[in-house]
Design a protein around this motif. Structure first.
Motif, PDB file in Angstrom:
ATOM      1  N   MET A  44       0.832  -1.192   0.000  1.00 27.80           N
ATOM      2  CA  MET A  44       0.000   0.000   0.000  1.00 27.80           C
ATOM      3  C   MET A  44       0.871   1.247   0.000  1.00 27.80           C
ATOM      4  O   MET A  44       0.565   2.219  -0.691  1.00 27.80           O
ATOM      5  CB  MET A  44      -0.949  -0.007   1.190  1.00 27.80           C
ATOM      6  CG  MET A  44      -2.049  -1.054   1.048  1.00 27.80           C
ATOM      7  SD  MET A  44      -3.184  -1.087   2.427  1.00 27.80           S
ATOM      8  CE  MET A  44      -4.007   0.471   2.201  1.00 27.80           C
ATOM      9  N   SER A  45       1.976   1.235   0.751  1.00 28.40           N
ATOM     10  CA  SER A  45       2.886   2.376   0.777  1.00 28.40           C
ATOM     11  C   SER A  45       3.494   2.608  -0.599  1.00 28.40           C
ATOM     12  O   SER A  45       3.626   3.751  -1.038  1.00 28.40           O
ATOM     13  CB  SER A  45       4.004   2.149   1.791  1.00 28.40           C
ATOM     14  OG  SER A  45       3.491   2.111   3.086  1.00 28.40           O
ATOM     15  N   ASP A  86       2.120   1.830  -3.458  1.00 25.90           N
ATOM     16  CA  ASP A  86       1.058   2.361  -4.308  1.00 25.90           C
ATOM     17  C   ASP A  86       0.866   3.854  -4.076  1.00 25.90           C
ATOM     18  O   ASP A  86       0.684   4.617  -5.021  1.00 25.90           O
ATOM     19  CB  ASP A  86      -0.256   1.625  -4.071  1.00 25.90           C
ATOM     20  CG  ASP A  86      -0.267   0.232  -4.654  1.00 25.90           C
ATOM     21  OD1 ASP A  86       0.582  -0.059  -5.538  1.00 25.90           O
ATOM     22  OD2 ASP A  86      -1.116  -0.578  -4.241  1.00 25.90           O
ATOM     23  N   ILE A  87       0.908   4.278  -2.826  1.00 16.57           N
ATOM     24  CA  ILE A  87       0.766   5.697  -2.505  1.00 16.57           C
ATOM     25  C   ILE A  87       1.941   6.479  -3.078  1.00 16.57           C
ATOM     26  O   ILE A  87       1.755   7.534  -3.693  1.00 16.57           O
ATOM     27  CB  ILE A  87       0.655   5.897  -0.977  1.00 16.57           C
ATOM     28  CG1 ILE A  87      -0.672   5.328  -0.484  1.00 16.57           C
ATOM     29  CG2 ILE A  87       0.790   7.370  -0.607  1.00 16.57           C
ATOM     30  CD1 ILE A  87      -0.773   5.212   1.022  1.00 16.57           C
ATOM     31  N   TYR A  88       3.148   5.974  -2.902  1.00 16.43           N
ATOM     32  CA  TYR A  88       4.346   6.635  -3.435  1.00 16.43           C
ATOM     33  C   TYR A  88       4.267   6.734  -4.954  1.00 16.43           C
ATOM     34  O   TYR A  88       4.535   7.779  -5.534  1.00 16.43           O
ATOM     35  CB  TYR A  88       5.596   5.865  -3.006  1.00 16.43           C
ATOM     36  CG  TYR A  88       6.872   6.454  -3.546  1.00 16.43           C
ATOM     37  CD1 TYR A  88       7.396   7.628  -3.012  1.00 16.43           C
ATOM     38  CD2 TYR A  88       7.553   5.842  -4.591  1.00 16.43           C
ATOM     39  CE1 TYR A  88       8.563   8.180  -3.508  1.00 16.43           C
ATOM     40  CE2 TYR A  88       8.715   6.387  -5.093  1.00 16.43           C
ATOM     41  CZ  TYR A  88       9.217   7.549  -4.555  1.00 16.43           C
ATOM     42  OH  TYR A  88      10.369   8.097  -5.055  1.00 16.43           O
ATOM     43  N   THR A 116       1.640   6.769  -6.859  1.00 12.87           N
ATOM     44  CA  THR A 116       0.614   7.741  -7.224  1.00 12.87           C
ATOM     45  C   THR A 116       1.148   9.166  -7.094  1.00 12.87           C
ATOM     46  O   THR A 116       0.901  10.005  -7.972  1.00 12.87           O
ATOM     47  CB  THR A 116      -0.627   7.557  -6.320  1.00 12.87           C
ATOM     48  OG1 THR A 116      -1.127   6.234  -6.490  1.00 12.87           O
ATOM     49  CG2 THR A 116      -1.712   8.549  -6.668  1.00 12.87           C
ATOM     50  N   GLU A 117       1.880   9.445  -6.022  1.00 14.18           N
ATOM     51  CA  GLU A 117       2.444  10.780  -5.821  1.00 14.18           C
ATOM     52  C   GLU A 117       3.469  11.119  -6.903  1.00 14.18           C
ATOM     53  O   GLU A 117       3.474  12.236  -7.436  1.00 14.18           O
ATOM     54  CB  GLU A 117       3.080  10.887  -4.443  1.00 14.18           C
ATOM     55  CG  GLU A 117       2.072  10.886  -3.319  1.00 14.18           C
ATOM     56  CD  GLU A 117       2.704  10.859  -1.950  1.00 14.18           C
ATOM     57  OE1 GLU A 117       3.949  10.753  -1.846  1.00 14.18           O
ATOM     58  OE2 GLU A 117       1.948  10.929  -0.964  1.00 14.18           O
TER      59      GLU A 117
END
Length: 67
Positions: free
Chosen positions: A29-30, A32-34, A36-37
């Motif tokens: 999940m981390s 995926d967030i990175y 996306t950013e």
């Protein structure tokens, strides 16, 4: 090895009617967030270059403009 921490769990119904568990780890999940950013920053820089009033010859890895 230690027990893996799962942040998100869900069941998905397959076409044949059976179900399967999908588990996403906190590290996935981390990432995926990175991702996306980073993609958003790339899109913003691309839009900035495409709509700039002056010619831009390049951007370095820190986002500084070389005109």
């Amino acid at each position: 090895m230690g027990k893996k921490l799962f942040q998100n769990e869900k069941k998905e119904r397959l076409k044949n009617g059976s179900t399967t568990d999908h588990k996403t780890s906190a590290s996935e999940m981390s990432l995926d967030i990175y991702r996306t950013e980073v993609e958003q920053i790339a899109q913003d820089l691309t839009l900035f270059i495409d709509t700039a009033n002056a010619p831009i010859f390049g951007i370095d890895t820190q986002g500084n403009i070389n005109a």
